[in-house]
Scaffold this motif. Structure first.
Motif, PDB file in Angstrom:
ATOM      1  N   ARG A  64       0.817  -1.218   0.000  1.00  0.00           N
ATOM      2  CA  ARG A  64       0.000   0.000   0.000  1.00  0.00           C
ATOM      3  C   ARG A  64       0.850   1.267   0.000  1.00  0.00           C
ATOM      4  NH1 ARG A  64      -4.046  -1.879   4.690  1.00  0.00           N
ATOM      5  NH2 ARG A  64      -4.473  -3.936   3.829  1.00  0.00           N
ATOM      6  N   ALA A  65       2.154   1.106  -0.033  1.00  0.00           N
ATOM      7  CA  ALA A  65       3.090   2.244  -0.075  1.00  0.00           C
ATOM      8  C   ALA A  65       2.903   3.195   1.109  1.00  0.00           C
ATOM      9  CB  ALA A  65       2.976   2.988  -1.408  1.00  0.00           C
ATOM     10  N   ARG A  66       2.533   2.652   2.260  1.00  0.00           N
ATOM     11  CA  ARG A  66       2.380   3.474   3.464  1.00  0.00           C
ATOM     12  C   ARG A  66       3.753   3.690   4.088  1.00  0.00           C
ATOM     13  NH1 ARG A  66      -1.865  -0.364   6.408  1.00  0.00           N
ATOM     14  NH2 ARG A  66      -0.311  -1.821   5.630  1.00  0.00           N
ATOM     15  N   HIS A  67       3.927   4.835   4.692  1.00  0.00           N
ATOM     16  CA  HIS A  67       5.189   5.161   5.367  1.00  0.00           C
ATOM     17  C   HIS A  67       5.104   4.743   6.836  1.00  0.00           C
ATOM     18  CE1 HIS A  67       6.733   7.391   1.949  1.00  0.00           C
ATOM     19  NE2 HIS A  67       5.516   7.903   1.829  1.00  0.00           N
ATOM     20  N   GLN A  68       6.190   4.244   7.357  1.00  0.00           N
ATOM     21  CA  GLN A  68       6.234   3.800   8.747  1.00  0.00           C
ATOM     22  C   GLN A  68       6.662   4.982   9.624  1.00  0.00           C
ATOM     23  OE1 GLN A  68       8.032   1.832   6.207  1.00  0.00           O
ATOM     24  NE2 GLN A  68       5.979   1.070   5.908  1.00  0.00           N
TER      25      GLN A  68
END
Length: 135
Positions: free
Chosen positions: A77-81
C-alpha cells in the motif's frame, strides 16, 4: 624594504594556508565504508528480526552494529512507517543468519500490528496517470 616585508608576509600566509590544509586532510577519517565515521565495518551475522515490532527490530539491529536501516510496507500500500511502534516486521533482507558487513543496509518488510503478514511482499500500487485534456 617594503617589497621584502611584503614577500615575507606572502610566504608566511602561504605557509599558514598549507599547514591548515595539511591538518584538515590528515584529520579526515580514512573510513570509506559508509558507516559515518563511527568506526570500521565488520562482518557479523544478521539477527533474526521477523515477528518483532519495528522499533524493537531497529533497536536490536543497531545494538548488533547495523546502522543502515530502512523499511517498507509489505502489504503493497506504499504506506510510510512514521510511528515505528505501530508496525511489525514480516520480512528482512538480508535474511537472518546471513553474515554481512555492518555497513550493509537492512530492509524490513512491515505491516501494521493488527494486520497479517503476507506470504510475500506485495508490489506497491501503480500510479494511474490522468488522461491529458486536448486543447
Amino acid at each position: 624594504m617594503r617589497t621584502r616585508t611584503r614577500a615575507i608576509r606572502t610566504r608566511a600566509a602561504t605557509a599558514v594556508v598549507l599547514l591548515a590544509a595539511a591538518a584538515i586532510l590528515t584529520a579526515c577519517d580514512p573510513d570509506t565504508t559508509g558507516s559515518g565515521g563511527a568506526g570500521h565495518a565488520v562482518v557479523k551475522p544478521v539477527p533474526d528480526l521477523v515477528g518483532k515490532g519495528l522499533q524493537s527490530a531497529q533497536d536490536v539491529a543497531e545494538s548488533a552494529g547495523f546502522r543502515r536501516l530502512t523499511s517498507h510496507d509489505s502489504a503493497g500500500r506504499a504506506r510510510h512507517q512514521i510511528i515505528d511502534q505501530d508496525w511489525k516486521v514480516c520480512s528482512q533482507k538480508p535474511a537472518a543468519g546471513t553474515r554481512a558487513s555492518t555497513d550493509t543496509k537492512l530492509d524490513f518488510g512491515t505491516v501494521k500490528l493488527d494486520e497479517t503478514c503476507p506470504a510475500a511482499d506485495q508490489a506497491p500500487p501503480t500510479r494511474r496517470r490522468r488522461p491529458r485534456r486536448a486543447g
